[in-house]
Design a protein around this motif. Structure first.
Motif, PDB file in Angstrom:
ATOM      1  N   LEU A 148       5.212  -8.282  13.882  1.00  0.00           N
ATOM      2  CA  LEU A 148       4.105  -7.329  13.420  1.00  0.00           C
ATOM      3  C   LEU A 148       4.079  -6.555  14.093  1.00  0.00           C
ATOM      4  N   LEU A 149       4.192  -5.890  14.449  1.00  0.00           N
ATOM      5  CA  LEU A 149       4.106  -3.759  14.479  1.00  0.00           C
ATOM      6  C   LEU A 149       5.092  -3.696  13.907  1.00  0.00           C
ATOM      7  N   ALA A 161       6.569  -4.659  11.010  1.00  0.00           N
ATOM      8  CA  ALA A 161       6.131  -5.072   9.774  1.00  0.00           C
ATOM      9  C   ALA A 161       5.312  -4.105   9.638  1.00  0.00           C
ATOM     10  N   ASP A 162       4.204  -3.496  10.521  1.00  0.00           N
ATOM     11  CA  ASP A 162       2.478  -2.919  10.256  1.00  0.00           C
ATOM     12  C   ASP A 162       3.288  -1.257  10.284  1.00  0.00           C
ATOM     13  N   GLY A 197       4.911  -1.318   7.120  1.00  0.00           N
ATOM     14  CA  GLY A 197       4.417  -1.243   5.697  1.00  0.00           C
ATOM     15  C   GLY A 197       3.586  -0.154   5.616  1.00  0.00           C
ATOM     16  N   ARG A 198       2.656   0.270   6.863  1.00  0.00           N
ATOM     17  CA  ARG A 198       2.208   2.408   7.002  1.00  0.00           C
ATOM     18  C   ARG A 198       3.361   2.932   6.313  1.00  0.00           C
ATOM     19  N   TRP A 221       6.012   2.834   3.964  1.00  0.00           N
ATOM     20  CA  TRP A 221       5.758   2.636   2.693  1.00  0.00           C
ATOM     21  C   TRP A 221       4.745   2.802   1.962  1.00  0.00           C
ATOM     22  N   GLY A 222       3.607   2.769   2.521  1.00  0.00           N
ATOM     23  CA  GLY A 222       2.068   3.195   2.344  1.00  0.00           C
ATOM     24  C   GLY A 222       1.163   4.933   1.802  1.00  0.00           C
ATOM     25  N   ILE A 223       2.733   5.783   3.013  1.00  0.00           N
ATOM     26  CA  ILE A 223       1.789   7.171   3.086  1.00  0.00           C
ATOM     27  C   ILE A 223       3.274   7.358   2.133  1.00  0.00           C
ATOM     28  N   GLU A 283       8.004  -5.342   1.685  1.00  0.00           N
ATOM     29  CA  GLU A 283       6.976  -6.363   0.502  1.00  0.00           C
ATOM     30  C   GLU A 283       7.999  -6.412  -0.613  1.00  0.00           C
TER      31      GLU A 283
END
Lengths: 348, 348
Positions: free
Chosen positions: B258-259, B261-262, B265-266, B268-270, B299
Motif C-alpha cells: 500500500l505504501l 503504491a501510494d 501514485g504520488r 505520477w501525480g506530481i 495505473e
C-alpha cells in the motif's frame, strides 16, 4: 451510506470563495432553573420535555427534526459535530438529557441542555450574518412566547458562562485565507483583530494551527452592544479581512503565478493519485486546490466545494461511508480513495 | 527540435527492468606518439588525420558518422555526453583536435584524442556485456590492422592512466536499484562489491549521491585478467545485484504494498501536474514511477522507458527541444512541461 451535505456547504451566497459559512448562535436559559451542569436528573428531564414541547410547536413552520442524543449512535453524533450542527460539548459522554432539533436543510439547529438550556444556531453559506441573525431572531421570538427565559434588566440574558451574558449572541464566520497565510500576513492581521475584540481560531487544528487555512472569526463579548451592532461589526471586519485576502491573492498572481500554479497542480496531482492520506495533509492540499479553483489555475473542474471536500476528510464521514468503524490506517486509505473518486467526478 | 533516442535507451535486452545499459570501452594508443595531454598541435592534428582515415575505412560496414568536435555546437556536444556517447572530458574547452565517430543506432562510439588516442565504446540496452564486448573486439581488430597500437608484452596495451593498463578494457553496467535503496541495503551491497574490485558510482549525482537510484557498476582494474574474464566477472556480479534487487522488490510488495503504491501514485501525480521541476526531483519521481511500472502498481501506461525519461530531464535535451539556451527557471519549467506531455502520451 454516503452522508449528505448541509446547505451551508453548497458554496452559494456572497463572497463564498472566501467565506465558507456565517453562523449566529443565541444562548438562552429558563428562569428559576439551575444551569445544566448543576441540574439533577429530574430537573434536566423535565426541562428537556418542556423545551421539546415548545420546539415541536415550531415544526409546522420549520420542518424540524427533533432527536434525543442518547438515541443517536456515536458516529452520527460525531457527524453532527463535523457539520457544525452541534458543539463538541453536546456529544461528550455521558449523554442523558440532551437533544438537538435540526431543520431539513441543516441550516437551523436548536441544542437543549448543552452549556445553556437552549442554544439556537443558524448557519448559512457565504457572508450572510445579517440573514442568519434574522432567522435566529424569529425562532427566538417564537420560543420566547412559549418559554420563560431567564432575563435581567442589567445583565440581559443570563447564561452559564459570563462571556455570553447580555445578548447571548455569538456571531462567527468561517474563512478560507490561503493567500494571507502564504504571504505571511495572517498573524499580523489576526493580532490587529484581537485588539478590537475579535477572536480568530483555526477550525480543525489544535490550538492556533489552522489546518486547510480555515479560520473561524467571531465576536469575543456580547455585553454592552445590541445584536444588530454585533452582527454589523463582524460583517464589517469580515469584509476587511476579505479585502486583505483578495489583495494577497492578486499579489501572488502578479508576482508568483508560475509557482502558485505549480503548487496547485501538485496538490491536484497528489489528491488524485495518492493511496494513503492523513487528514492534515488532505486539508492542506484541498486548500491549495480550492485556491487554484478560485484563481482559475486549476485545469480540471472542481466538482465539489471546499467545505464539502473538507467534510469528506473527517473520520465520521469516512466511517459513515464505510458503514463500520475504521482503524487509523484504513481511514487514511479510505480518505485517499474518497477524495480521489470525488475530485475526479466519478460518483457522488 | 526533439533530440532522438539512442538504441541503448529502448529498454530491450535481458533484465532490462533493472539493467538500463551495458557498456564496454577499450583504451588504445598509437606507438611512438606522446599521450594526448603531452602532444603538440601538429602531432595531435596528424594523429587525428591518421585515426580518422582508419575509422572512415570502417564506414562501409558500420555506417559511422565522423565528427570533429570543434565543428559541433556546445549544446550538441553536451547532448553526446548525456547520451553517454562521449565522456565529459572529451567536450571540455578548449576543443581542437578531438573527434568522435558514432554509428547510426548510437551503440558504437569511437573517441579520438580524449585521455587516450583512441577509445572504442559499445553501449547496448539490458545486460549484454558479452555482446558489447564482441562488437568492440571486432572494431578493435579492424582498427588494429590499419593502425600501429602501443603494446608491451608485459603491460599489455599502454594507456595514459595506469588503471587502464593491460587489456585497456573497462566494462560497466547502469543499474536501477530503487528497492535496494528503499530497504537501505544499497550501502552494504556496494561495500561488499568494493572488496572484489568492483566500483559503484551514482550516475547523475555529485560524489556518492545517486539521483534516480541509478548506479554505474564497473571493473576497477584491467591488468592481470583476460578480456573474457573481466566481462564474465562483471556479468556474474551484475546478476547477483539483480537478484538482491528482485528480493528487495518482492519484500516491499509483500510487506508494504500500500505504501509503495501510494509512493508510486504520488510520483505520477506530481510528474503529470507540476509546472516547475528540478532535475534532482524529476529523477527521484521517475525512479518511483519506473519501479511502479515494473511492479504493475502504475495505473497508467508508461509510454517511454526510464532511460528515455531520464534523458529528457537533462539540460541539453531541454535546450535542444526549446531551440535556444534556457535560464535555470525556464529549464525547470520546460522540464516539467516536457515530462508531463510525454508521460501523458500527448506527443513524441
Amino acid at each position: 451510506m454516503t452522508p449528505h451535505f448541509s446547505q451551508w456547504m453548497t458554496g452559494s451566497g456572497p463572497e463564498a470563495d472566501i467565506v465558507l459559512s456565517s453562523r449566529i448562535r443565541l444562548a438562552r436559559n429558563m428562569a428559576g432553573q439551575p444551569f445544566p451542569h448543576r441540574m439533577t436528573a429530574e430537573q434536566a428531564e423535565r426541562l428537556l420535555e418542556d423545551v421539546s414541547a415548545a420546539v415541536k410547536e415550531l415544526q409546522s413552520g420549520w420542518q424540524i427534526d427533533f432527536r434525543r442524543l442518547d438515541q443517536v449512535t456515536p458516529v452520527e453524533r460525531q457527524l453532527l459535530v463535523e457539520k457544525h450542527l452541534v458543539s463538541p460539548l453536546l456529544v461528550q459522554e455521558p449523554i442523558r438529557y440532551q437533544a438537538v432539533a435540526i431543520d431539513q436543510r441543516e441550516s437551523i439547529s436548536i441544542m437543549v441542555n448543552e452549556e445553556d438550556h437552549l442554544r439556537i444556531q443558524v448557519l448559512l453559506p457565504g457572508l450572510q450574518l445579517d440573514e442568519a441573525w434574522k432567522v435566529a431572531d424569529t425562532i427566538d421570538d417564537a420560543l420566547e412566547s412559549r418559554l420563560d427565559y431567564a432575563y435581567d434588566e442589567q445583565s440581559g440574558y443570563l447564561t452559564a458562562w459570563p462571556t455570553n451574558l447580555g445578548t447571548g449572541l455569538r456571531a462567527s464566520v468561517m474563512l478560507h485565507l490561503p493567500a494571507l497565510v502564504l504571504t505571511r500576513q495572517a498573524a499580523q492581521v489576526f493580532t490587529a483583530l484581537a485588539q478590537v475584540g475579535i477572536v480568530v481560531r483555526g477550525l480543525y487544528g489544535e490550538g492556533s494551527e489552522a489546518l486547510g487555512n480555515i479560520f473561524q472569526v467571531s465576536n469575543q463579548v456580547s455585553l454592552g452592544l445590541t445584536e444588530e451592532e454585533i452582527v454589523h461589526n463582524l460583517t464589517v471586519v469580515t469584509q476587511q479581512i476579505i479585502g486583505r485576502e483578495r489583495q494577497a491573492r492578486a499579489h501572488l498572481m502578479a508576482a508568483e503565478q508560475l509557482l502558485l500554479a505549480d503548487r496547485v497542480g501538485r496538490a491536484w496531482g497528489i489528491l488524485t493519485n495518492a493511496k494513503v492520506m492523513t487528514s492534515a495533509e488532505a486539508l492542506r492540499l484541498l486548500s491549495d486546490v480550492s485556491l487554484g479553483h478560485d484563481l482559475s489555475l486549476l485545469e480540471a473542474p472542481m466538482p465539489f466545494t471546499f467545505a464539502q471536500l473538507a467534510f469528506m476528510t473527517r473520520p465520521s464521514y469516512l466511517e459513515t461511508e464505510a458503514g463500520h468503524p475504521l482503524s487509523a490506517v484504513d481511514r487514511d486509505q479510505m480518505r485517499a480513495e474518497t477524495l480521489r473518486r470525488h475530485l475526479l467526478g466519478k460518483t457522488l
